[in-house]
Design an enzyme around this catalytic site. Structure first.
Site, mmCIF file in Angstrom:
data_model
loop_
_atom_site.group_PDB
_atom_site.id
_atom_site.type_symbol
_atom_site.label_atom_id
_atom_site.label_comp_id
_atom_site.label_asym_id
_atom_site.label_seq_id
_atom_site.Cartn_x
_atom_site.Cartn_y
_atom_site.Cartn_z
ATOM 1 N N TRP A 298 0.831 -1.053 -0.016
ATOM 2 C CA TRP A 298 0.019 -0.020 0.137
ATOM 3 C C TRP A 298 0.899 1.204 0.094
ATOM 4 C CZ3 TRP A 298 -1.800 3.123 4.613
ATOM 5 C CH2 TRP A 298 -2.646 3.744 4.313
ATOM 6 N N ASP B 209 -0.439 -5.126 9.720
ATOM 7 C CA ASP B 209 -1.567 -4.131 9.204
ATOM 8 C C ASP B 209 -2.873 -5.265 9.009
ATOM 9 O OD1 ASP B 209 -3.172 -2.326 8.112
ATOM 10 O OD2 ASP B 209 -1.686 -1.784 6.710
ATOM 11 N N LYS C 121 -13.274 -0.679 6.908
ATOM 12 C CA LYS C 121 -14.063 -1.397 5.610
ATOM 13 C C LYS C 121 -15.265 -2.545 6.588
ATOM 14 C CE LYS C 121 -10.157 -0.179 3.914
ATOM 15 N NZ LYS C 121 -9.791 0.922 3.063
HETATM 16 C C1 LMR Z 1 -7.243 1.596 -0.161
HETATM 17 O O1 LMR Z 1 -6.085 1.274 -0.189
HETATM 18 O O2 LMR Z 1 -7.605 1.944 -1.205
HETATM 19 C C2 LMR Z 1 -7.792 2.183 1.323
HETATM 20 O O3 LMR Z 1 -7.012 1.692 2.328
HETATM 21 C C3 LMR Z 1 -7.873 3.585 1.437
HETATM 22 C C4 LMR Z 1 -6.666 4.396 1.572
HETATM 23 O O4 LMR Z 1 -6.683 5.479 2.540
HETATM 24 O O5 LMR Z 1 -5.790 4.213 0.676
#
Ligand code: LMR
Length: 404
Positions: A136, A217, A252
């Site tokens: 991420w 996470d 979520k």
């Molecule tokens: C995502 O990865 O789309 C979510 O976790 C929202 C974000 O804050 O990026």
């Protein structure tokens, strides 16, 4: 008049956030068939972001109480933090019983990462942080913001659309004692690819042998296989009596994105360590935003602490998980019909909200420009944004950009 200081004259324009920036662009888009598969948000079969029934009921209870809006404890109310511990570790876990687990309410999962990284930068400022390749995007920004150099460990195997254990172990074996390893406890973001139980055994052993600090996470608990199954890896780390950090989120699983409800949990060796660690967690929170907001966490703790509401939540969460699974099957079927020679099995093997489609940035851009279908430029698709009305439209557009 004295010339004013040209303070902002050379301020560069920051790049648009790769996820939230797309979400903003989607909101502004007027295309009648626009589809948002960018941000990790669950849409129901009618294309709406649901307000869960359990949340509506909890909201009515809380509104009726008309409680004063006092400052909360820095680490949040015990009814909330204890419910979080039970959800992550199980009600009667030794770490809870023995007073070794510390939990603080945070501003979503991102807030938990921020507070945890601030704490780690105070405890061990000279270590490196390791994230999966890919991860991420915000992990890197948060880690760098806390002063950690960031390195990556192998994870995704583009050739198979699966997990590459050998690459991960090879890279973790290059890490130094004390280095932080960011792990996705379930429903890996962005790939949807999770290690098997046997693969996790080898990962945990490597982390233990090399004396690394696991930071789990878990933002998608309940979207993989179930609440218990998705948090299994937390309990497996806890068994080893390692120091463990856990950032969790209800954005979520409760469809409470804008309420920013999350928690940082730290597993320590004994109650004395726990007391000292909690004091530092509170110091970090106080220096960031003082103390957390009331409403979202009150909704979550009302649901988690009332058996009927809790049962209703689990039912609703199961419904969301099952619908995503259906959409995976439907997308695979529609894509296979569009491009019979291609194998789309990865879509149903990946778990959680995301599928890593293999589309490149130019193809993602073409989807957006030609049909107002928004996916992240890494190729990540939020399957939870699909429904029976838009899946054909999306599959046709995806197949078209793959052909061109
Ligand atoms: C995502 O990865 O789309 C979510 O976790 C929202 C974000 O804050 O990026």
């Amino acid at each position: 008049m004295t010339a004013s200081l040209p303070l902002f004259a050379a301020v560069p324009l920051a790049a648009r956030d790769p996820i939230l920036g797309l979400n903003d662009a989607f909101q502004a888009d007027t295309h009648p068939k626009k589809v948002n598969l960018s941000i990790g948000v669950y849409y129901d079969g009618a294309g709406k972001i649901p307000v869960l029934s359990c949340v509506q009921k909890a909201m009515q209870t809380l509104m009726g109480q008309n409680a004063p809006r006092i400052y909360q404890p820095i680490d949040g109310p015990a009814a909330y933090t204890q419910a979080v511990q039970r959800l992550l570790l199980g009600a009667d876990h030794p770490a809870i019983r023995e007073g070794r687990a510390v939990t603080a309410q945070t501003l979503g999962g991102t807030g938990a990462l921020k507070v945890g990284f601030d704490l780690l930068s105070y405890i061990s400022p000279n270590v490196k942080a390791w994230v999966s390749r890919p991860t991420w995007d915000n992990h890197c920004a948060l880690l760098e913001g806390a002063g950690f150099p960031v390195d990556t460990y192998g994870y995704y195997d583009a050739a198979t659309g699966g997990f590459n254990l050998a690459d991960m172990l090879r890279d973790l074996n290059r890490a130094q004692p004390g280095d932080i390893v960011i792990l996705h406890a379930c429903c890996h973001n962005p790939t949807g690819v999770d290690p098997t139980a046997e693969e996790w055994t080898q990962i945990i052993e490597t982390i233990e042998q090399r004396q690394l600090v696991p930071f789990l996470d878990i933002a998608y608990q309940g979207f993989g296989s179930g609440l218990q199954e998705d948090s299994e890896i937390i309990r497996r780390f806890a068994e080893r009596h390692l120091p463990v950090f856990i950032a969790s989120s209800f954005s979520k699983s409760f469809s409470l994105y804008g309420e920013r409800v999350g928690a940082l949990t730290v597993l320590t060796a004994n109650p004395d360590e726990a007391k000292r660690v909690l004091s530092q967690v509170k110091r970090a929170i106080r220096a960031n935003y003082s103390n957390p907001p009331i409403f979202g966490a009150a909704l979550v703790s009302t649901v988690l602490n009332q058996p009927e509401l809790r049962a209703l939540w689990e039912e609703e969460l199961t419904g969301m998980r099952d619908r995503i699974r259906e959409m995976r099957l439907m997308l695979r079927e529609r894509l296979s019909a569009q491009a019979p020679g291609r194998n789309y099995d990865y879509i149903v093997k990946q778990r959680g909200m995301f599928s890593y489609s293999g589309l490149n940035a130019a193809q993602a851009q073409a989807l957006r420009e030609n049909g107002s279908i928004y996916i992240v430029e890494s190729g990540r698709i939020c399957v939870a944004g699909l429904n029976a009305n838009n899946v054909d439209y999306v599959a046709e557009a995806m197949a078209a950009v793959q052909k061109s």
